[in-house]
Structures are given as structure tokens and as C-alpha cells.
Enzyme design. Structure first.
Site, PDB file in Angstrom:
ATOM      1  N   ASN A  51      45.610 -83.406  74.884  1.00  0.00           N
ATOM      2  CA  ASN A  51      45.425 -84.335  73.778  1.00  0.00           C
ATOM      3  C   ASN A  51      45.887 -83.746  72.445  1.00  0.00           C
ATOM      4  OD1 ASN A  51      42.746 -82.910  74.533  1.00  0.00           O
ATOM      5  ND2 ASN A  51      42.574 -83.268  72.334  1.00  0.00           N
ATOM      6  N   GLY A  53      47.897 -79.919  70.455  1.00  0.00           N
ATOM      7  CA  GLY A  53      48.489 -78.587  70.584  1.00  0.00           C
ATOM      8  C   GLY A  53      49.674 -78.499  71.548  1.00  0.00           C
ATOM      9  N   GLY A  55      49.713 -78.384  74.778  1.00  0.00           N
ATOM     10  CA  GLY A  55      49.617 -79.285  75.928  1.00  0.00           C
ATOM     11  C   GLY A  55      50.197 -80.653  75.627  1.00  0.00           C
ATOM     12  N   TYR A 205      38.123 -63.800  75.437  1.00  0.00           N
ATOM     13  CA  TYR A 205      39.386 -64.538  75.513  1.00  0.00           C
ATOM     14  C   TYR A 205      40.427 -63.731  76.292  1.00  0.00           C
ATOM     15  CZ  TYR A 205      43.445 -67.283  74.043  1.00  0.00           C
ATOM     16  OH  TYR A 205      44.586 -68.052  74.036  1.00  0.00           O
TER      17      TYR A 205
END
Ligand SMILES: NC(=O)c1ccc[n+]([C@@H]2O[C@H](COP(=O)([O-])OP(=O)(O)OC[C@H]3O[C@@H](n4cnc5c(N)ncnc54)[C@H](OP(=O)(O)O)[C@@H]3O)[C@@H](O)[C@H]2O)c1
Ligand SMILES: *[C@@H]1O[C@H](CO)[C@@H](O)[C@H](O)[C@H]1NC(C)=O
Ligand SMILES: *[C@@H]1O[C@H](CO)[C@@H](O)[C@H](O)[C@H]1NC(C)=O
Length: 327
Positions: A51, A53, A55, A205
Site C-alpha cells: 500500500n 513505499g 512495495g 531489525y
């Protein structure tokens, strides 16, 4: 001597040098580009976290090539807005939203069931969604949120979609990792993978991105001879919403965060540039049988030894299968 004339020539030259330098700089940081013209008409792709960025731009690029694109996102209203935007800009109306929350095993199973019931084929799966949440939180299944979303979620999703991918072969799995795997240079913390004792956002991360790589290494081995490839990507540094939780954790966030964002914007790629390597791994003809490779700037890139550790990859696989309830 006409002094003002010399001065204006000098200004002109300086301005020219300035423009050329900025152009050269932008070209330099733009990184690799996917030049393949391959079409995806009649093919189906799934992109998680699409939705916004990287992607979203990956989804747009694959929609442009004619694919049916399934946006697998947790917030349906945000995803619908992205789908509208992509449909409008690509004139491809086969862009659909299907709800998926990677921090919930039930949601993943539900999503996979819908896809396997409703879709005839799946040609490309892009495991793109990523979380960098701080401070430490947990998924509803009790995993540390970052590795829970980035690794365990995609681990289960991929495994549940494997039969459909195999049926549709040749097909491809692309997992978006990061050079941030280097932050976990002592490897996966197998004695405390959910970081209950010692949590830092950076390590969490880094560990999750290392897990993406180890997962791909083991997966590509298991997929030998099936016609399904699995590769892993570093997109580059890009200003996206990935730092959305930094306000909670960064010291003096009201100064340091705008500074960080400025640097990401100035030194980083655009989102379209950031999507290039994912798109390359999804469509490029010359890597149709390449599997188990780390790509950066649309080129194979060597991993540090600890990220090629086969024992760690196998151990992570077995641990993950058990944790998500796969036999
Ligand atoms: N930006 C960089 O510099 C950079 C560098 C290296 C690697 N990466 C990787 O690139 C990938 C894309 O990141 P980005 O920079 O585009 O970040 P972004 O703008 O924050 O996008 C991340 C996406 O993941 C989704 N997501 C997060 N948690 C989720 C969950 N539990 N279930 C489903 N979707 C979820 C987000 O949905 P919501 O909008 O609903 O939150 C969003 O769509 C990530 O894997 C990231 O690790 C980024
Ligand atoms: C989903 O996105 C919309 C639009 O950005 C926002 O208003 C809403 O609060 C979000 N829902 C959730 C559950 O985060
Ligand atoms: C805690 O994590 C930090 C950063 O990863 C590491 O340097 C340190 O050794 C760890 N401490 C313990 C007690 O594990």
C-alpha cells in the site's frame, strides 16, 4: 575588459558545474535499473505490504506489465487507495486487494486459503512487507514484532503458497531483505530469538533481515528441481514510512528524525529506484533459473560468511516450522 560579462560567464560556468554534479550524484545513487521488457499478461503476482513505499512501486511496475496484482496488506482502506492509484496510472484493472496481517498466523492462514481457493495460478510472490517497530512489542502469537512480521509471517505465508507456486512453475519468490543484516553479524540469537532479555531496535531489525536471507538460502535448496526460484533483495536506502515508529524511540526525535529523513532523501534512492531490484528478480529473463542469490542494484552480490551459514539456515527453518505450526 568587460568585467560584468566575465562575471556572468563565471556564474554560468559555476551553475553549469553545479547542475552536472547534482545530475551525476543522482545517477550515482540511483543504482541498478531493470531493463527487461518482459510482460506478465495472464500471470498473477502477490506483493505483501504494497500500500506504500517500495512495495507499492513494485506493484505498479508489475501491473504495468499486465499482471493480475494482488495487494496483500493489513489495512484494507489504505490498500484500496493504493489499488485505485495503480489502476489509474497503469490502466490495468486487474489490481485487487486481499487483507493480510503478517503479525497474525490466523490472518496468514486465512489469506492463503482464500488465494488457493480463488486463484488458478501464482507466478510471483514478493515478500516485501517490513516492520521496524520500537519499543519491543509482540504479535498476537507471542513473537517479537519485527521478526514475527518480517520473518515468521513470510515463512508461513510462503510455505502455504508453495503448492500453487509449484503448480504454476516456472515461478519466482522474491524476498526483500536489507544490508541491515550486517547489524546481526553475530548471527541469529537462537537462545533468545524473541529478544526478551536484550532488545534493541537495530539488532531486532538486523536479525529479521538476516532471517530473510537464511530462509531464502534454505528455501532455494528445498525447491531444487521444482521450477520455483527464491532470491533475496537489498533495495537500497530509500526514504519511506519505514521509520514511522522512530518518534517513540529516537533520542531528541524532533531534531534527529527530520535530519535522518533529510539524509535519507538526499543520499537515498527514490522509491521507484528502490523497487528496481525486486522487479528485476520478478521478471528478468536471464535469471529465470537463478536461485538462492542475494541481489543488490539488480546484480548478484556476495554475502558475508555468517549469512551463508547452512547450519544456521537449517536450524532457523526447523525452529520456524515448529513456531508457526507447520509439520
Ligand atoms: N526504506 C529503506 O531504506 C529500506 C532499506 C532496506 C530494506 N528495506 C525493506 O524494504 C521493504 C519495504 O519497506 P519500505 O521502505 O517500503 O517501508 P514502508 O513504507 O514502511 O512499507 C512497509 C509496508 O509493510 C507493511 N506492513 C508492516 N507490518 C505489516 C504487517 N504486520 N502485515 C502486513 N503488512 C505490514 C506496511 O503496511 P502499513 O502501511 O499498514 O503499515 C507497509 O505497506 C521492507 O521489507 C524493508 O525492510 C527498506
Ligand atoms: C487504515 O488507514 C486509514 C487511512 O489511512 C486510517 O484512517 C485508519 O486508522 C487505518 N486503520 C487501522 C486499523 O490502522
Ligand atoms: C545486548 O545486545 C547488544 C547489542 O546487540 C550486545 O552488544 C550485548 O552484548 C547484548 N548483551 C547481552 C547481555 O546479551
Amino acid at each position: 575588459m568587460d568585467f560584468t560579462r566575465i562575471k556572468s560567464i563565471r556564474t554560468f560556468i559555476i551553475a553549469g558545474i553545479g547542475c552536472v554534479s547534482i545530475y551525476a550524484w543522482r545517477r550515482f545513487i540511483a543504482g541498478g535499473r531493470c531493463y527487461s521488457q518482459a510482460r506478465l499478461d495472464g500471470k498473477t503476482v502477490i506483493i505483501t505490504g504494497s500500500n506504500t513505499g517500495i512495495g507499492k512501486e513494485t506493484a505498479r511496475e508489475l501491473a504495468k506489465r499486465g499482471a493480475k496484482v494482488i495487494l496483500a496488506c493489513r489495512n484494507v482502506s489504505k490498500a484500496q487507495a493504493a489499488a485505485d492509484d495503480i489502476r489509474r496510472s497503469t490502466s490495468n484493472d486487474k489490481v485487487v486487494v486481499c487483507q493480510l496481517d503478517l503479525s497474525s498466523l490466523a490472518s496468514i492462514r486465512n489469506f492463503a486459503e482464500r488465494v488457493t481457493n480463488e486463484e488458478e495460478r501464482l507466478d510471483v510472490l514478493v515478500n516485501n512487507a517490513g516492520s521496524s517497530q520500537t519499543p519491543r512489542t509482540e504479535t498476537i502469537d507471542g513473537f517479537e514484532m519485527i521478526i514475527g512480521t518480517n520473518h515468521f509471517g513470510h515463512f508461513l505465508l510462503t510455505n502455504l503458497l508453495l503448492d500453487l507456486l509449484k503448480k504454476s512453475s516456472p515461478s519466482r519468490i522474491v524476498t526483500v531483505s536489507s544490508d541491515a543484516y550486517l547489524w546481526a553479524n553475530r548471527g541469529i540469537r537462537f537462545d533468545d530469538i524473541h529478544l526478551k532479555q536484550n532488545f534493541t531496535g537495530f539488532f531486532a531489525y538486523g536479525q529479521s533481515k538476516l532471517a530473510n536471507i537464511l530462509f531464502t538460502n534454505e528455501l532455494s535448496k528445498r525447491l531444487k528441481g521444482t521450477g520455483v526460484t527464491a532470491n533475496v533483495v537489498h533495495p537500497g536506502a530509500i526514504l519511506t514510512e519505514l521509520d514511522r515508529y522512530a518518534y517513540n524511540s529516537m533520542p531528541l526525535a524532533f531534531v534527529t528524525l527530520p535530519l535522518l529523513r533529510f539524509c535519507m532523501w538526499f543520499f537515498g534512492k527514490t522509491v521507484v529506484q528502490g523497487a528496481q531490484t525486486s522487479v528485476y528478480c520478478a521478471v528478468e529473463e536471464s535469471i529465470a533459473t537463478t536461485s538462492g542469490v542475494y541481489f543488490k542494484d539488480c546484480a548478484p552480490t556476495k554475502l558475508k560468511d555468517f549469512a551463508q551459514d547452512e547450519k544456521a539456515a537449517k536450524r532457523l527453518w526447523d525452529l520456524s516450522a515448529q513456531a508457526v505450526g507447520l509439520q
